[in-house]
Scaffold this motif. Structure first.
Motif, PDB file in Angstrom:
ATOM      1  N   PRO A  59       0.794  -1.214  -0.053  1.00 25.56           N
ATOM      2  CA  PRO A  59       0.090   0.096   0.031  1.00 25.56           C
ATOM      3  C   PRO A  59       0.849   1.313  -0.197  1.00 25.56           C
ATOM      4  CG  PRO A  59      -0.456  -1.300   2.179  1.00 25.56           C
ATOM      5  CD  PRO A  59       0.717  -2.110   1.218  1.00 25.56           C
ATOM      6  N   LYS A  60       1.819   1.279   0.581  1.00 26.36           N
ATOM      7  CA  LYS A  60       2.839   2.634   0.671  1.00 26.36           C
ATOM      8  C   LYS A  60       3.235   2.933  -0.652  1.00 26.36           C
ATOM      9  CE  LYS A  60       6.124   4.574   3.825  1.00 26.36           C
ATOM     10  NZ  LYS A  60       7.568   4.084   3.915  1.00 26.36           N
ATOM     11  N   LEU A  61       3.996   1.886  -1.253  1.00 29.78           N
ATOM     12  CA  LEU A  61       4.539   2.076  -2.593  1.00 29.78           C
ATOM     13  C   LEU A  61       3.506   2.298  -3.685  1.00 29.78           C
ATOM     14  CD1 LEU A  61       7.800   0.056  -2.388  1.00 29.78           C
ATOM     15  CD2 LEU A  61       7.769   2.506  -2.073  1.00 29.78           C
ATOM     16  N   GLN A  62       2.604   1.711  -3.355  1.00 29.16           N
ATOM     17  CA  GLN A  62       1.199   1.914  -4.560  1.00 29.16           C
ATOM     18  C   GLN A  62       1.065   3.253  -4.804  1.00 29.16           C
ATOM     19  OE1 GLN A  62      -0.521  -0.165  -6.885  1.00 29.16           O
ATOM     20  NE2 GLN A  62       0.243  -1.518  -5.149  1.00 29.16           N
ATOM     21  N   THR A  63       1.204   4.163  -3.876  1.00 28.19           N
ATOM     22  CA  THR A  63       0.965   5.652  -4.238  1.00 28.19           C
ATOM     23  C   THR A  63       1.762   6.039  -5.364  1.00 28.19           C
ATOM     24  OG1 THR A  63       2.365   6.363  -2.456  1.00 28.19           O
ATOM     25  CG2 THR A  63       0.040   6.203  -1.791  1.00 28.19           C
TER      26      THR A  63
END
Ligand SMILES: C[S@@+](CC[C@H](N)C(=O)[O-])C[C@H]1O[C@@H](n2cnc3c(N)ncnc32)[C@H](O)[C@@H]1O
Length: 238
Positions: free
Chosen positions: A108-112
């Motif tokens: 989820p963090k890098l998904q941005t």
């Protein structure tokens, strides 16, 4: 007679279809992406990071805004390399299950940072013009015929922003021959053929760097940093 992939691929349609079939049966894991050699991933990423650091310290470096990961699989390179250097990343990969897994694997963090997941074969993919600072293709170009690879590289050039580069990281055959792998339906090209393809596609090979510290018995792997030739003309492959 000059060697090219038409000498080892009799039927292009089945060459592509067999690769789709092969990858549809491969688990969406790091080991799956690396043919059972998941253990080499860190070593691979380490030398790729070094290459990018050197590129950003060079004269006329690319910007760090937008990268494209070609034949991205489950996003191994996006997660461990490209998101570390670039604000935004797109992935292009023909197997939709791998892209679904990439959404989980990247987390989820890098998904941005991920803008687009394109589910299409590179032989049919045309990047938007003037979009990318780095187009990274690794361990996938052996799945393209020479003529599709040349067309792909030409369209990638148009997809680059000023100072943008195409980076290719691929296995290289140890002889001057093309090795055909019937199992995964791919070819391993000799260095001379890659260099000829780059020139034909109107690309200047600015760096050619050998991957270090891979286990013995694997193919030699090279990284190539390519920029459009100044006059940007393409030649016909003889
Ligand atoms: C050896 S894996 C490498 C994955 C990733 N580049 C990495 O290094 O972790 C090859 C990947 O290329 C994909 N692939 C095979 N043929 C392709 C094609 N014609 N167009 C796009 N992707 C393709 C496969 O589905 C697979 O995900």
């Amino acid at each position: 007679m000059e060697l090219d992939t038409s000498s080892v691929i009799d039927n292009e349609e089945s060459f592509y279809a067999n690769a789709v079939q092969y990858w549809s049966e491969i688990p969406a894991t790091i080991d799956g992406m690396l043919g059972g050699f998941g253990c080499i991933s860190q070593t691979d990423i380490r030398d790729s990071k070094l290459l990018l650091k050197q590129l950003f310290n060079s004269k006329e470096p690319p910007q760090k805004a937008y990268a494209l990961d070609c034949g991205a699989g489950i996003g191994r390179i996006t997660k461990h390399l490209l998101t570390e250097f670039f604000d935004k990343v797109d992935l292009v990969e023909q197997n939709p299950q791998f892209l679904n897994q990439a959404k989980l694997y990247i987390g989820p963090k890098l998904q941005t940072k991920i803008e687009n997941y394109y589910s299409v074969g590179l032989q049919s993919f045309v990047p938007e013009e003037n979009k990318y600072d780095v187009i990274w293709s690794q361990w996938v170009l052996g799945h393209l015929t020479d003529s599709d690879l040349i067309e792909f590289l030409k369209s990638c050039q148009k997809g680059l922003k000023p100072n943008g580069v195409i980076i290719i990281k691929e296995n290289i055959s140890s002889t001057n021959d093309i090795d055909k792998d019937e199992q995964d339906s791919s070819v391993t090209r000799p260095l001379s053929l890659y260099r000829k393809i780059f020139t034909t596609a109107g690309l200047d090979c600015r760096r050619q760097v050998k991957q270090r510290n891979f286990p013995k018995g694997l193919y030699t792997v090279y990284m190539f940093v390519l920029k459009p030739l100044p006059n940007n003309t393409y030649t016909n492959m003889q």
